[in-house]
Design a protein around this motif. Structure first.
Motif, short mmCIF file in Angstrom:
data_model
loop_
_atom_site.label_atom_id
_atom_site.label_comp_id
_atom_site.label_asym_id
_atom_site.label_seq_id
_atom_site.Cartn_x
_atom_site.Cartn_y
_atom_site.Cartn_z
N ARG A 1 -3.23 1.15 8.30
CA ARG A 1 -2.03 1.99 8.44
C ARG A 1 -1.15 1.94 7.19
O ARG A 1 -0.69 2.98 6.71
CB ARG A 1 -1.22 1.55 9.65
CG ARG A 1 -1.85 1.90 10.96
CD ARG A 1 -0.98 1.48 12.11
NE ARG A 1 -1.70 1.63 13.36
CZ ARG A 1 -1.54 0.84 14.41
NH1 ARG A 1 -0.68 -0.16 14.36
NH2 ARG A 1 -2.25 1.04 15.50
N GLU A 2 -0.90 0.74 6.69
CA GLU A 2 -0.02 0.57 5.53
C GLU A 2 -0.57 1.25 4.28
O GLU A 2 0.18 1.89 3.55
CB GLU A 2 0.16 -0.91 5.20
CG GLU A 2 1.12 -1.64 6.07
CD GLU A 2 1.24 -3.10 5.65
OE1 GLU A 2 1.10 -3.41 4.45
OE2 GLU A 2 1.45 -3.93 6.55
N LEU A 3 -1.87 1.05 4.04
CA LEU A 3 -2.46 1.54 2.80
C LEU A 3 -3.09 2.92 2.94
O LEU A 3 -3.54 3.51 1.96
CB LEU A 3 -3.50 0.54 2.29
CG LEU A 3 -2.96 -0.88 2.06
CD1 LEU A 3 -4.09 -1.81 1.64
CD2 LEU A 3 -1.85 -0.87 1.02
N GLU A 4 -3.14 3.41 4.18
CA GLU A 4 -3.69 4.74 4.48
C GLU A 4 -5.12 4.90 3.95
O GLU A 4 -5.44 5.83 3.23
CB GLU A 4 -2.78 5.83 3.94
CG GLU A 4 -1.41 5.81 4.58
CD GLU A 4 -0.46 6.85 4.03
OE1 GLU A 4 -0.76 7.48 3.00
OE2 GLU A 4 0.61 7.04 4.65
N VAL A 5 -5.96 3.92 4.33
CA VAL A 5 -7.38 3.96 3.98
C VAL A 5 -8.19 3.72 5.25
O VAL A 5 -7.67 3.30 6.27
CB VAL A 5 -7.74 2.90 2.91
CG1 VAL A 5 -7.04 3.19 1.60
CG2 VAL A 5 -7.43 1.50 3.37
N SER A 6 -9.49 3.97 5.16
CA SER A 6 -10.36 3.83 6.33
C SER A 6 -10.70 2.36 6.59
O SER A 6 -10.61 1.51 5.71
CB SER A 6 -11.65 4.62 6.12
OG SER A 6 -12.42 4.03 5.10
N ARG A 7 -11.13 2.07 7.81
CA ARG A 7 -11.52 0.72 8.18
C ARG A 7 -12.68 0.20 7.33
O ARG A 7 -12.65 -0.95 6.91
CB ARG A 7 -11.85 0.69 9.68
CG ARG A 7 -12.18 -0.68 10.24
CD ARG A 7 -10.96 -1.58 10.44
NE ARG A 7 -9.96 -0.99 11.26
CZ ARG A 7 -9.86 -1.17 12.58
NH1 ARG A 7 -10.73 -1.91 13.22
NH2 ARG A 7 -8.89 -0.59 13.25
N PRO A 8 -13.72 1.02 7.05
CA PRO A 8 -14.79 0.51 6.18
C PRO A 8 -14.29 0.10 4.79
O PRO A 8 -14.80 -0.87 4.21
CB PRO A 8 -15.76 1.68 6.09
CG PRO A 8 -15.54 2.46 7.35
CD PRO A 8 -14.06 2.32 7.62
N THR A 9 -13.29 0.78 4.26
CA THR A 9 -12.72 0.41 2.97
C THR A 9 -12.05 -0.96 3.06
O THR A 9 -12.23 -1.81 2.19
CB THR A 9 -11.72 1.48 2.50
OG1 THR A 9 -12.39 2.73 2.38
CG2 THR A 9 -11.09 1.11 1.16
N ILE A 10 -11.29 -1.18 4.13
CA ILE A 10 -10.65 -2.48 4.36
C ILE A 10 -11.71 -3.56 4.49
O ILE A 10 -11.60 -4.63 3.89
CB ILE A 10 -9.77 -2.45 5.63
CG1 ILE A 10 -8.64 -1.42 5.50
CG2 ILE A 10 -9.24 -3.83 5.97
CD1 ILE A 10 -7.57 -1.74 4.50
N ARG A 11 -12.74 -3.30 5.25
CA ARG A 11 -13.79 -4.31 5.47
C ARG A 11 -14.54 -4.64 4.18
O ARG A 11 -14.90 -5.80 3.96
CB ARG A 11 -14.75 -3.84 6.55
CG ARG A 11 -14.10 -3.89 7.91
CD ARG A 11 -15.02 -3.56 9.02
NE ARG A 11 -14.29 -3.73 10.28
CZ ARG A 11 -14.66 -3.20 11.42
NH1 ARG A 11 -15.75 -2.46 11.48
NH2 ARG A 11 -13.96 -3.40 12.51
N GLN A 12 -14.76 -3.66 3.34
CA GLN A 12 -15.42 -3.92 2.06
C GLN A 12 -14.52 -4.78 1.17
O GLN A 12 -15.00 -5.70 0.50
CB GLN A 12 -15.78 -2.61 1.37
CG GLN A 12 -16.68 -2.81 0.17
CD GLN A 12 -17.20 -1.50 -0.39
OE1 GLN A 12 -16.81 -0.41 0.03
NE2 GLN A 12 -18.11 -1.60 -1.33
N ALA A 13 -13.23 -4.51 1.18
CA ALA A 13 -12.29 -5.32 0.41
C ALA A 13 -12.25 -6.76 0.92
O ALA A 13 -12.28 -7.71 0.13
CB ALA A 13 -10.89 -4.69 0.47
#
Length: 80
Positions: A39-51
């Motif tokens: 929500r904060e960074l306005e990116v998808s869940r797969p992007t968060i998981r890769q990070a």
């Protein structure tokens, strides 16, 4: 957060999470909330998981416990 199109988005997200950890905004043993970061960074869940995977596997800043989540690891003391 404004993203640089020349750098993979997951890497920029990882850099932001690392910055927050180093600044003390996310402390030792704090949960890394995928939903909140999404929500904060306005990116998808797969992007968060890769990070998170990068921070866990390559930088060893995060520990993931199945069924519980990802947490900031205890800092290792620096050698003199």
């Amino acid at each position: 957060m404004e993203f640089n199109p020349r750098i993979p988005k997951w890497r920029q997200v990882a850099d932001e999470i690392q910055r927050r950890i180093e600044a003390g905004e996310i402390g030792y043993n704090d949960v890394i909330s995928e939903v909140q970061l999404e929500r904060e960074l306005e990116v998808s869940r797969p992007t968060i998981r890769q990070a998170i995977a990068y921070l866990r596997d390559d930088l060893k800043l995060i520990e993931t416990i199945p069924g519980r989540g990802s947490f900031v690891r205890e800092p290792t003391p620096k050698k003199p």
